[in-house]
Write an enzyme that holds these catalytic residues in place. Structure first.
Site, PDB file in Angstrom:
ATOM      1  N   HIS A  87       0.749  -1.229   0.214  1.00 21.50           N
ATOM      2  CA  HIS A  87      -0.010   0.000   0.161  1.00 21.50           C
ATOM      3  C   HIS A  87       0.856   1.384  -0.052  1.00 21.50           C
ATOM      4  O   HIS A  87       0.677   2.134  -0.789  1.00 21.50           O
ATOM      5  CB  HIS A  87      -1.033  -0.215   1.221  1.00 21.50           C
ATOM      6  N   GLU A  88       1.655   1.416   1.038  1.00 26.32           N
ATOM      7  CA  GLU A  88       2.787   2.556   1.039  1.00 26.32           C
ATOM      8  C   GLU A  88       3.352   2.609  -0.089  1.00 26.32           C
ATOM      9  O   GLU A  88       3.933   3.870  -0.570  1.00 26.32           O
ATOM     10  CB  GLU A  88       3.665   2.526   2.211  1.00 26.32           C
ATOM     11  N   HIS A 106       3.491   6.534  -6.878  1.00 25.11           N
ATOM     12  CA  HIS A 106       2.673   7.520  -7.369  1.00 25.11           C
ATOM     13  C   HIS A 106       3.426   8.757  -7.308  1.00 25.11           C
ATOM     14  O   HIS A 106       3.357   9.545  -8.073  1.00 25.11           O
ATOM     15  CB  HIS A 106       1.501   7.690  -6.517  1.00 25.11           C
ATOM     16  N   HIS A 145       1.654   4.442  -2.826  1.00 25.08           N
ATOM     17  CA  HIS A 145       1.648   5.630  -2.784  1.00 25.08           C
ATOM     18  C   HIS A 145       3.088   6.386  -3.126  1.00 25.08           C
ATOM     19  O   HIS A 145       3.255   7.513  -3.854  1.00 25.08           O
ATOM     20  CB  HIS A 145       1.584   6.193  -1.362  1.00 25.08           C
TER      21      HIS A 145
HETATM   22 ZN    ZN Z   1      -2.897   5.073   1.909  1.00 29.80          ZN
END
Ligand code: ZN
Length: 629
Positions: free
Chosen positions: A465-466, A472, A469
């Site tokens: 998940h991190e 991105h 990010h």
């Molecule tokens: Zn998040």
């Protein structure tokens, strides 16, 4: 000697940055910026003359502030806290001053109206539009007295939200339970016992030390047979920073929460909005609080029947365990036992297959394949702690981005997992390219007894998940800082890349890369993989409903217009009465530690997780159709 925070020629020199550098660095940069901005009042309305200059000024400030904010979060102590908190009101004042600068607003308005605007890149156009929007959200149109009031509110909010977060960290660290031997710890697997023994050693005490750091808390809640022990630890955890529990009143956030909510409402009213939720949605994808509430309520209606069935199943199973009434501190424990029974698989069984180094290198390989990258560790970069690793991302043989990974829980580090930007990708005025740098922070079970850290599959998912990010932020092609990476992205879309990347944690092709038994190196065996996949949606209704409950609470709280000491609890109780199937006990003060909405960026925005999950599922369906690699 020069102030290391003013040296932005290279990565932050973490070995030289000290709390005493913060005040002077901020004073210098803010004074320089104010002088430079004053000189822009009569500048021509062109990109080069104004937005480009402001971008460079902001970037220098961001590059000095990013390591400060980061160190305050990951190596927190009294000195860092003081330095950080002292700078907050100054930064807030500067931000508001910039947002209320009439001369700049006129230049940006003229820029948008100029014939040249059509010839700007899409990134430049969007940056200008966002700037105009942000002027309005800073009260540019207000009479002088109201502008001043707005600025004062911004400063106070900066202080209050930081104090909220500090109280949660303090309350987390102030509580401990030391057990002289393992007699009350029956049920805990060896990995958890080793963790609690290591926590005791850190404080030079004998035996086992339970803390409220997440790995310790969750180990007890999941595994301890001792029901009274679970109750004690649960009670301490869910009453942190509140008027309840073993530390009642000591770090109490109650008054702060009311004050934060009142000030947010006042600010929204100043700008002509009915409530804070409405104002918060201006830069977001969603159009109105009603649309968000409808979206969440619809999800709740669809989720509730499944969640109720899951709860009934859990209650029935708990009775088999001798837990006639399922209490809040039984839920995690009984759920894990039920999962083991139904799917013959447990987090502990999977853990040896996910040593942190294997998971991390597998995750990097997946990103390399998906995006045509090369990712390499660099050993010669200075960091803030021995646990931290620095990586460079290359494309076609050229470095395009880099990141720091700080994976393990430790004293003085804020809980949870997050990505923050250290530096943004942008084209400088001299034509050179500034490459993006990210901070990835997690709070995993640390390595104990010289063994590599063994992660649960939940922790693996958090890491993906991190990293999503981070990608991105780092793989952006944009060269205008205001809309580069995660900058300028609507908050309710920001969880798209992160949740999108979680999907790979469940794909056999990816699992072959991220798993390898700690002793033998063998990948996750087929039968165990099948059990894991079968258990994937275990209690997903209950989990979904919990997230909806938090999101609705946040959204409805920020639609209130008057607040007293009872408002927060009343709103939460009302939401729970409507959607929750598992209602926590009256002493539960989850909200007093809800840093996402009281100290983070998720105020009237917690729904983003569910909103963006829809987007990420759509995006991933393409990979499901055409192959995940
Ligand atoms: Zn998040």
């Amino acid at each position: 000697m020069t102030n290391p925070l003013l040296d932005t020629s290279d990565l932050p020199p973490f070995d030289r940055i000290l709390p005493e550098h913060v005040g002077p660095a901020m004073a210098t940069i803010l004074a320089d910026n104010r002088a430079a901005i004053a000189a822009l009042a009569d500048a021509p309305a062109t990109w080069e003359a104004v937005p480009a200059v402001l971008e460079a000024l902001q970037d220098r400030l961001d590059q000095a502030w990013a390591p400060v904010s980061h160190l305050n979060a990951v190596v927190n102590n009294e000195a860092w806290r003081e330095a950080y908190n002292a700078a907050l009101p100054q930064l807030a004042a500067y931000g508001t001053e910039l947002g209320q600068n009439e001369a700049l607003f006129r230049v940006y308005s003229a820029l948008e109206a100029s014939p040249a605007f059509a010839g700007y890149s899409r990134a430049q156009q969007q940056a200008v539009r966002h700037a105009l929007r942000d002027f309005r959200l800073s009260g540019i149109g207000l009479p002088a007295a109201q502008k001043q009031r707005f600025a004062a509110i911004q400063e106070t909010l900066a202080e209050l939200t930081s104090a909220f977060s500090d109280a949660v960290l303090d309350a987390t660290q102030a509580w401990e339970l030391v057990l002289p031997d393992a007699s009350r710890l029956a049920g805990l697997p060896p990995s958890a016992l080793a963790l609690l023994a290591a926590l005791a050693q850190q404080k030079d005490v004998q035996g086992y030390r339970i803390t409220l750091d997440f790995p310790s808390y969750i180990a007890v809640m999941t595994h301890a047979h001792d029901r009274a022990l679970r109750e004690t630890v649960y009670t301490a955890f869910v009453t942190r920073a509140s008027d309840q529990g073993p530390q009642a009143g000591r770090f109490d956030n109650s008054a702060r929460m009311v004050e934060i909510l009142r000030l947010r409402q006042e600010e929204a009213a100043l700008l002509g909005h009915a409530n804070y939720a409405e104002m918060s949605l201006v830069p977001k994808m969603a159009d109105s609080p009603q649309q968000v509430t409808d979206f969440l309520s619809d999800l709740a209606v669809r989720t509730r029947p499944g969640a109720l069935r899951e709860l009934e199943e859990l209650r029935a199973f708990a009775r088999e365990l001798g837990l006639d009434e399922l209490r809040p501190w039984d839920v995690t424990y009984a759920s894990e036992k039920l999962k083991e029974k139904k799917y013959a698989v447990s987090q502990e069984q999977l853990r040896p297959y996910f040593p942190a180094p294997k998971v991390i290198s597998g995750m990097l390989q997946i990103a390399e394949r998906l995006y045509g990258l090369t990712i390499r560790e660099r050993h010669d970069v200075v960091t803030w702690h021995d646990d931290v690793t620095y990586y460079e991302i290359s494309e076609h043989g050229e470095v395009i981005a880099s990141f720091y990974l700080d994976p393990y829980a430790r004293a003085g580090k804020r809980g949870g997992a997050w990505m923050a930007d250290c530096r943004v990708r942008r084209r400088r005025a001299d034509g050179t390219l500034q490459k993006p740098v990210a901070f990835l922070t997690c709070n995993f079970n640390p390595p104990v007894d010289g063994q590599p850290a063994l992660l649960t599959h939940d922790e693996v998912t958090t890491l993906f998940h991190e990293f999503g990010h981070g990608l991105h932020h780092m793989l952006t092609r944009i060269e205008v800082a205001a809309v580069s990476g995660i900058n300028g992205v609507a908050w309710d879309a920001v969880e798209l890349p992160s949740q999108f990347h979680e999907n790979w944690c469940w794909e056999p092709e990816a699992l072959a890369l991220i798993s390898g038994h700690v002793d033998t190196g063998a990948p996750l065996p087929g039968p165990l993989l099948e059990k894991m996949l079968a258990a994937k949606n275990f209690q997903s209704g209950l989990m979904m409903l919990r997230q909806i409950e938090f999101a609705l609470f946040d959204m409805e709280l920020h639609q209130q217009t008057a607040f007293d000491e009872g408002t927060v609890q009343r709103v939460l109780d009302a939401v729970r009465a409507r959607v929750a199937v598992l209602v926590p006990p009256a002493f539960n003060r989850f909200q007093h530690g809800f840093t996402h909405i009281f100290a983070g960026g998720y105020a009237a925005g917690y729904y983003s997780y569910k909103w963006a999950e829809v987007l990420s599922s759509d995006a991933f369906s393409r990979f499901e159709e055409e192959g995940v690699m």
